[in-house]
Design an enzyme around this catalytic site. Structure first.
Site, short mmCIF file in Angstrom:
data_model
loop_
_atom_site.label_atom_id
_atom_site.label_comp_id
_atom_site.label_asym_id
_atom_site.label_seq_id
_atom_site.Cartn_x
_atom_site.Cartn_y
_atom_site.Cartn_z
N CYS A 1 0.87 -1.11 -0.03
CA CYS A 1 0.03 -0.05 0.06
C CYS A 1 0.92 1.28 0.01
CB CYS A 1 -0.86 0.20 1.38
SG CYS A 1 -1.87 -1.47 1.50
N GLY B 1 -0.34 0.67 -5.01
CA GLY B 1 -1.63 -0.34 -4.75
C GLY B 1 -2.94 0.35 -5.80
N ASN C 1 0.49 0.74 5.83
CA ASN C 1 1.09 -0.12 4.78
C ASN C 1 2.01 -1.05 5.99
OD1 ASN C 1 4.17 0.58 3.03
ND2 ASN C 1 2.59 -1.10 2.85
N GLY C 2 1.69 -2.31 5.55
CA GLY C 2 2.15 -3.27 6.14
C GLY C 2 1.44 -4.49 6.67
N TYR D 1 11.95 -4.39 -6.19
CA TYR D 1 10.83 -4.51 -7.12
C TYR D 1 9.93 -3.39 -6.82
CZ TYR D 1 6.03 -5.79 -8.47
OH TYR D 1 4.91 -5.76 -9.00
#
Ligand code: AMP
Length: 507
Positions: A16, A43, A117-118, A269
């Site tokens: 995210c 996202g 996020n996570g 990435y």
């Protein structure tokens, strides 16, 4: 993510982007819109913005791309002087409006909106604890568990409740939080996911998952939020504190004595190449990965191409270091996979051709080195190899700018279970045969860490090594215990310690 053990067998899919801004006098909803737009690669499933004018919180979130969710009318309905935003990625299973963030929560300590996020590994335990004392939940998300700990949990003030969160939550959480009077930016004590601070027009403050969002807004990058740090932007300026004291001994379930575990996959990435994480600009870091890959796995060839976009920098690095010319051999349709229109079966069968188009003139009659960043399940890569052969390449030499991915991520990168990870089940030679390449070479873990250039022991390498920086529920994964971390039966102390308040050094 969805809670419960079954979810551990599903895709872990919380990659995210989060954003926050405190800027009275500015159009904070619009700033957040453009911040999220820059974080869209993190996202594409849902997007949301929450704002406050100091009296009430306003929220708008829906499924879709940032530009699909927000119209001028939607932004106009989000007045305020501070805002947070979220873009969410998810695969099948949890693709619902109810999971679109930010979440708006009311509790005994007031009202807040939260963007995360996570992934918190022990969220189901924390949820049961809170539920047993009467806390009600609207969703099955770990983000709501974090939010409920902060808005309903024990502790009289915010610093104390942030301490409770950091003492009890095991896993990855970069957060932006909006209250009536402030925006908070928080990173878990291991700093697994990135989060940075920027200065806007000399008066406002912005927080973003990646620095590329600051660049697009013309905000000046100040620094990253530090692991275990809570930064608060309000009418008084910026303050920061570390809710855990040294005696707390790090994150719950921490399995090593390292003080940081930044995700190495962000470097490989995930993040945009024009973002800077831990002081490192990712484009040159990825070029170093490619250069090192050419030293570790040289081959005689006529041309080097990258699988766009994530492997382009590594391919350029490979070409420069090897002296083999670089060319664009695959053109990517950037918008594929970012639409709600599902391909019909005939189009789906064309698979990767919806995404890439080969440049026959570049590939025909050539011995081609194809650099990609990673192989996860090994579904796409054989199609890419076939496409390049079909375009006339005489040899295809696959080079991966990361080590084999052998272990699942419990901290928020969308990967597979161990059973689905091709490198957990096949040798490099077997993978080469599976993907149909003439040769296959992976960058070593030492080479990857060297190229990232963020210092020994400062990053999480779990997906390549199985060495998780905190206890993870490996018992749910029948393959995982070989070489993986043990799951210690840890008691998480609830004692209160005073937060350590440190002044922020600002230019
Ligand atoms: P596959 O051969 O199916 O494992 O796909 C490999 C491709 O997936 C590579 O081109 C990677 O860039 C890409 N990839 C790596 N990690 C992810 C991820 N977390 N989500 C989506 N794609 C990814």
């Amino acid at each position: 993510m969805e809670l419960g053990s079954s979810a551990l067998h599903d895709h872990l899919n919380e990659k995210c982007g989060i954003f926050g801004v405190f800027a009275p006098g500015e159009d904070v909803a619009r700033l957040t819109f453009f911040g999220l737009h820059a974080l869209q690669h993190r996202g594409q499933e849902s997007a949301g913005i929450a704002t406050t004018d100091g009296k009430r919180l306003n929220l708008y979130a829906d499924m879709g791309l940032v530009s699909q969710v927000f119209t001028e009318d939607a932004l106009a309905a989000l007045p305020g002087r501070a805002a947070i935003g979220h873009t969410r990625y998810s695969t099948t299973g949890s693709s619902t409006r109810g999971n679109a963030q930010p979440f708006h929560l009311k509790g005994m300590h007031g009202e807040m909106a939260i963007a995360h996020n996570g992934n918190v590994v022990n969220a189901d335990v924390l949820r049961s604890d809170l539920a047993s004392t009467g806390t009600m939940f609207d969703t099955s998300s770990d983000t709501e568990v974090i939010g409920r700990l902060l808005i309903d949990g024990p502790g009289e003030d915010w610093p104390e409740r942030f301490g409770q969160l950091m003492r009890r939550a095991n896993g990855a959480y970069s957060l932006t939080i909006l209250t009536h009077d402030a925006v908070y930016a928080v990173r878990d004590p291991l700093g697994i996911r990135p989060l940075c601070i920027g200065r806007l027009n000399g008066q406002g403050w912005v927080f973003a998952s990646e620095t590329c969002a600051l660049d697009h807004l013309g905000a000046e990058y100040i620094r990253d939020v530090r692991p275990g740090e809570v930064v608060r932007a309000d009418g008084e300026g910026l303050t920061s504190f570390f809710p855990l004291s040294a005696e707390d001994g790090g994150m719950p379930g921490q399995t090593t004595d390292q003080d940081q575990a930044l995700c190495l996959f962000e470097f490989i990435y995930f993040a945009r190449p024009d973002s800077r994480i831990s002081g490192q600009l990712l484009h040159p870091a990825r070029m170093r990965m490619g250069a090192r890959l050419s030293e570790e796995h040289p081959v005689e060839a006529d041309v080097v191409i990258g699988v766009p976009d994530s492997a382009t920098a590594a391919a350029i690095g490979y070409a420069q270091a090897s002296g083999i010319p670089y060319a664009e051999g695959l053109v990517k349709n950037r918008y594929v996979g970012r639409t709600f229109i599902q391909p019909d079966q005939r189009l789906r069968d064309r698979g990767v051709q919806l995404k890439f188009n080969p440049l026959r003139e570049v590939l025909a009659g050539k011995r081609v080195v194809v650099v990609d960043d990673s192989i996860v399940r090994g579904t796409t890569t054989p199609r890419v190899v076939k496409m390049i052969r079909d375009a006339g390449a005489t040899e295809v030499h696959m080079r991966m700018a990361s080590p084999p991915i052998t272990h699942p991520c419990f901290y928020g990168v969308d990967m597979a279970t161990r059973g689905e990870l091709i490198a957990a089940n096949l040798s490099v030679d077997e993978i080469r045969d599976h993907i149909g390449a003439d040769t296959l070479g992976y960058l070593s873990i030492e080479g990857t860490v060297w190229a990232a250039n963020i210092g020994e022991g400062q990053h999480c390498t779990a997906c390549f090594t199985g060495k998780y920086p905190s206890a993870v529920p490996l018992q749910f994964d029948k393959f995982a215990l070989e070489g993986g971390s043990e799951v210690p039966d840890h008691e998480i102390p609830m004692a209160r310690t005073e937060p350590v308040v440190v002044p922020l050094t600002l230019r």
